[in-house]
Design an enzyme around this catalytic site. Structure first.
Site, PDB file in Angstrom:
ATOM      1  N   ASP A  50     -29.202  51.283-113.265  1.00  0.00           N
ATOM      2  CA  ASP A  50     -28.982  51.083-114.704  1.00  0.00           C
ATOM      3  C   ASP A  50     -27.621  50.447-114.958  1.00  0.00           C
ATOM      4  OD1 ASP A  50     -27.368  53.252-114.196  1.00  0.00           O
ATOM      5  OD2 ASP A  50     -28.092  54.474-115.866  1.00  0.00           O
ATOM      6  N   ASP A  90     -34.093  53.017-111.330  1.00  0.00           N
ATOM      7  CA  ASP A  90     -33.136  53.976-111.877  1.00  0.00           C
ATOM      8  C   ASP A  90     -33.561  54.344-113.301  1.00  0.00           C
ATOM      9  OD1 ASP A  90     -30.881  55.504-111.810  1.00  0.00           O
ATOM     10  OD2 ASP A  90     -29.461  53.849-111.992  1.00  0.00           O
ATOM     11  N   LYS A 120     -34.767  57.108-109.247  1.00  0.00           N
ATOM     12  CA  LYS A 120     -33.521  57.893-109.166  1.00  0.00           C
ATOM     13  C   LYS A 120     -33.226  58.423-110.560  1.00  0.00           C
ATOM     14  CE  LYS A 120     -29.166  55.987-108.984  1.00  0.00           C
ATOM     15  NZ  LYS A 120     -28.506  56.616-110.158  1.00  0.00           N
ATOM     16  N   GLU A 189     -21.377  60.088-106.173  1.00  0.00           N
ATOM     17  CA  GLU A 189     -20.519  59.028-106.733  1.00  0.00           C
ATOM     18  C   GLU A 189     -19.154  59.581-107.119  1.00  0.00           C
ATOM     19  OE1 GLU A 189     -22.301  56.508-109.704  1.00  0.00           O
ATOM     20  OE2 GLU A 189     -20.383  55.566-110.193  1.00  0.00           O
TER      21      GLU A 189
END
Ligand code: KIV
Length: 323
Positions: A50, A90, A120, A189
């Protein structure tokens, strides 16, 4: 889900790679050329992230506005081109937060309408039940913890996560809960390297790091960042492997200059016609078709180009456009 298409990397192969200690390579892509380049480079996973909101669609500093329809469109272009790598769609903000049912409906759209091999979604906590529901329906889910850009406002911006002992503990618990819910991999992340290493040790499924240090099972970077297509400030964790925005700017400036000074198109980019047909053509057109303007005296082309005979081998004409 059904058997993967021939040549497609199977999801369980990722866990086998972790077991063998083979690093998993993941990169984002948002169109067919990007998917082909990634496939040719031998990556295992292509994420239609995204991040498209920022790197493709022009939103500044946020992934929130990208819609399901936009993500499906982009994912379709990638799935069409990627034969071997696993294509992960995503789920955009708003497509899975409302309920397990809504999340499942949208996950199904990624697979059915856009050809994604898996999806995801960001977050743990309440999102764990979304993962479970989607996995139970037969769709592979990749988790994502640490910095989850869709909730950046709540997290206080694009900041490293898990920096206190307590936050690190919660992050580990979240990743474990995602594995228990059936996630086939978890993205970490912007988390401190020792925390990412600990999560990686504790999970059986692979961890894919972005700003999480070297001890994750794989790495992911955003296509535009690693190729130097993104301009302006980039996070510390990005390594640029090329400077394509410079090359593109130079090429476009050069093109504009050559159009303006008449260097482009040259003879080698120009179609001619047989001399006798040209004569016939000229004698068949009415004088009114010619312009009074001196430099446009010839019917269709500039003098030097229209008078030259057809070259022995014509430049190829693209199938989709008229010559
Ligand atoms: O959307 C995206 O590109 C991502 C990666 C940064 C992991 O989620």
């Amino acid at each position: 889900m059904s058997t993967p298409p021939k040549g497609k990397l199977a999801l369980p192969e990722l866990a086998a790679m972790k077991q063998r200690g083979d690093k998993i390579v993941m990169v984002t892509a948002y169109d067919a050329p990007g998917a082909r380049f990634a496939e040719d480079a031998g990556v295992e996973i292509i994420l239609v992230g995204d991040t498209a909101a920022m790197v493709v669609l022009g939103y500044e500093g946020t992934t929130v506005p990208v819609t399901m329809d936009e993500m499906l469109f982009l994912t379709r272009t990638v799935s069409r081109a990627a034969r071997h790598p696993i294509v992960v769609g995503d789920m955009p903000f708003g497509s899975f937060q409302v309920s397990d049912e809504k999340a499942l409906e949208n996950a199904i759209r990624f697979v059915k309408e856009a050809g994604a091999d898996a999806i995801k979604l960001e977050g743990a906590g309440p999102m764990v039940s979304r993962v479970k529901t989607i996995v139970e329906a037969g769709i592979g889910v990749m988790g994502h913890v640490g910095l989850t850009p869709q909730s950046a406002t709540q997290l206080g911006g694009f900041k490293t996560q898990g920096k206190t002992a307590r936050a690190a503990g919660e992050l580990i618990e979240g990743a474990q809960a995602l594995e228990e819910a059936g996630a086939f991999a978890v993205v970490l992340e912007a988390v401190p390297a020792p925390v990412a290493a600990e999560v990686t040790r504790r999970l059986t499924v692979p961890t894919i790091g972005i700003g999480a240090g070297p001890d994750t099972d794989g790495q992911v970077l955003v296509y535009h960042d690693l190729l130097g297509l993104s301009e302006g400030h980039l996070p510390r964790f990005v390594k640029r492997y090329a400077s394509l925005s410079r090359e593109i700017r130079d090429a476009l400036e050069h093109y504009a200059e050559e159009v303006r000074d008449g260097t482009f198109p040259g003879d080698e980019h120009t179609y001619a016609m047989p001399e006798e047909e040209l004569e016939l053509f000229r004698s068949s057109i009415s004088p009114s078709a010619t312009s009074p303007n001196d430099h446009a005296k010839e019917p269709t082309m500039s003098a030097s180009k229209s008078l030259s005979p057809a070259p022995e081998s014509e430049p190829p004409v693209r199938k989709t456009s008229s010559p």
